[in-house]
Design a protein around this motif. Structure first.
Motif, PDB file in Angstrom:
ATOM      1  N   THR A  16      19.451 -14.163  21.633  1.00  0.00           N
ATOM      2  CA  THR A  16      18.141 -13.962  21.008  1.00  0.00           C
ATOM      3  C   THR A  16      17.054 -13.773  22.046  1.00  0.00           C
ATOM      4  OG1 THR A  16      18.758 -15.270  19.066  1.00  0.00           O
ATOM      5  CG2 THR A  16      16.407 -15.014  19.501  1.00  0.00           C
ATOM      6  N   LEU A  17      17.138 -14.496  23.158  1.00  0.00           N
ATOM      7  CA  LEU A  17      16.120 -14.443  24.199  1.00  0.00           C
ATOM      8  C   LEU A  17      16.389 -13.366  25.242  1.00  0.00           C
ATOM      9  CD1 LEU A  17      15.669 -18.275  24.810  1.00  0.00           C
ATOM     10  CD2 LEU A  17      14.205 -16.761  23.465  1.00  0.00           C
ATOM     11  N   ARG A  18      17.452 -12.595  25.061  1.00  0.00           N
ATOM     12  CA  ARG A  18      17.831 -11.610  26.075  1.00  0.00           C
ATOM     13  C   ARG A  18      17.689 -10.166  25.598  1.00  0.00           C
ATOM     14  NH1 ARG A  18      23.724 -12.538  28.133  1.00  0.00           N
ATOM     15  NH2 ARG A  18      24.105 -11.898  25.973  1.00  0.00           N
ATOM     16  N   GLU A  19      17.750  -9.955  24.314  1.00  0.00           N
ATOM     17  CA  GLU A  19      17.767  -8.581  23.814  1.00  0.00           C
ATOM     18  C   GLU A  19      17.059  -8.499  22.466  1.00  0.00           C
ATOM     19  OE1 GLU A  19      22.211  -9.040  21.805  1.00  0.00           O
ATOM     20  OE2 GLU A  19      21.966  -7.983  23.699  1.00  0.00           O
ATOM     21  N   GLY A  20      16.864  -7.278  22.016  1.00  0.00           N
ATOM     22  CA  GLY A  20      16.231  -7.058  20.717  1.00  0.00           C
ATOM     23  C   GLY A  20      14.717  -7.131  20.796  1.00  0.00           C
ATOM     24  N   GLU A  21      14.092  -7.158  19.645  1.00  0.00           N
ATOM     25  CA  GLU A  21      12.644  -7.257  19.556  1.00  0.00           C
ATOM     26  C   GLU A  21      12.254  -7.870  18.224  1.00  0.00           C
ATOM     27  OE1 GLU A  21      11.526  -3.174  20.135  1.00  0.00           O
ATOM     28  OE2 GLU A  21      11.461  -2.785  17.986  1.00  0.00           O
ATOM     29  N   SER A  22      11.055  -8.429  18.190  1.00  0.00           N
ATOM     30  CA  SER A  22      10.558  -9.071  16.979  1.00  0.00           C
ATOM     31  C   SER A  22       9.145  -8.590  16.693  1.00  0.00           C
ATOM     32  CB  SER A  22      10.560 -10.599  17.130  1.00  0.00           C
ATOM     33  OG  SER A  22      11.862 -11.090  17.338  1.00  0.00           O
ATOM     34  N   ARG A  23       8.910  -8.195  15.467  1.00  0.00           N
ATOM     35  CA  ARG A  23       7.574  -7.765  15.072  1.00  0.00           C
ATOM     36  C   ARG A  23       6.768  -8.972  14.595  1.00  0.00           C
ATOM     37  NH1 ARG A  23       5.246  -3.064  14.050  1.00  0.00           N
ATOM     38  NH2 ARG A  23       7.245  -1.991  14.355  1.00  0.00           N
ATOM     39  N   PHE A  24       5.529  -9.090  15.072  1.00  0.00           N
ATOM     40  CA  PHE A  24       4.672 -10.185  14.621  1.00  0.00           C
ATOM     41  C   PHE A  24       3.455  -9.625  13.891  1.00  0.00           C
ATOM     42  CE2 PHE A  24       3.101  -9.208  18.885  1.00  0.00           C
ATOM     43  CZ  PHE A  24       1.724  -9.173  18.704  1.00  0.00           C
ATOM     44  N   THR A  25       3.000 -10.391  12.906  1.00  0.00           N
ATOM     45  CA  THR A  25       1.800  -9.999  12.163  1.00  0.00           C
ATOM     46  C   THR A  25       0.552 -10.683  12.702  1.00  0.00           C
ATOM     47  OG1 THR A  25       2.257 -11.715  10.514  1.00  0.00           O
ATOM     48  CG2 THR A  25       3.092  -9.507  10.066  1.00  0.00           C
TER      49      THR A  25
END
Length: 208
Positions: free
Chosen positions: A155-164
């Motif tokens: 989780t802390l190494r790859e991907g992305e997260s959208r925040f509002t």
């Protein structure tokens, strides 16, 4: 001090002003030197695409003292991170409002007397290298401790997260910075944070 020997006013304007990777457009500066004190009567411009207004003062008579107030609205988080350290960890718009005061005849005394408050907010962006949707969707299905470790690492190494939205309020007293209500709302959940930064002792305590 050298400031006690001069009185005067200075104004400065520039369409573009660049310093160490930071570029301010439509810069408008007003300085007032009087009674052993230097005051920023006006400093405004466009930084990272956002509106910047700054005012402050530096008094040298007796024990040196300074004050600073900043109002920054809707700047590009991506531009700010690139200018700070060539980072590409996040996008979105952010705002900052705050003020500090300090007094002392040396650097340590100044830091130990810091006092003030500030607020930070950001919205409609993406954090890269943090995959919260993946973490949320797989968390309840895990059984072994090793599975939790592997999921956390990925989780802390790859991907992305959208925040509002991201919001935090800061109080500063005697050089201690306290964040008591940090809050971030992501597409895959919500995170809260509390932190204390003791600048004179150079220590930190944070909980997320």
């Amino acid at each position: 001090s050298i400031l006690s020997e001069y009185d005067g006013r200075l104004t400065f304007k520039a369409d573009k002003f660049r310093w160490r990777g930071y570029q301010i457009k439509d810069l408008d500066v007003g300085l007032n030197l009087q009674d052993s004190g230097l005051a920023f009567t006006q400093l405004s411009g466009v930084l990272f695409g956002g509106d910047l207004e700054l005012s402050g003062s530096l008094a040298s008579a007796g024990i040196p003292a300074l004050s600073l107030e900043i109002d920054f609205e809707e700047g590009s988080l991506a531009q700010a991170l690139r200018a700070t350290g060539d980072l590409r960890a996040a996008t979105g718009l952010f705002s900052f409002l705050g003020g500090v005061t300090a007094k002392g005849d040396n650097q340590f005394a100044m830091i130990s007397s810091l006092a003030g408050a500030a607020t930070f907010s950001a919205g409609d962006g993406i954090v890269r290298g943090l995959d919260l949707p993946k973490f949320s969707s797989q968390l309840l299905s895990l059984e072994e401790f090793e599975d939790y470790v592997q999921l956390t690492v990925s989780t802390l190494r790859e991907g992305e997260s959208r925040f509002t939205s991201v919001q935090a309020s800061t109080a500063i007293k005697d050089g201690v910075v306290i964040i008591s209500d940090g809050r971030a709302v992501f597409g895959g959940g919500e995170a809260t944070a509390k932190a204390t930064f003791n600048l004179p002792e150079w220590t930190m305590d944070a909980r997320v």
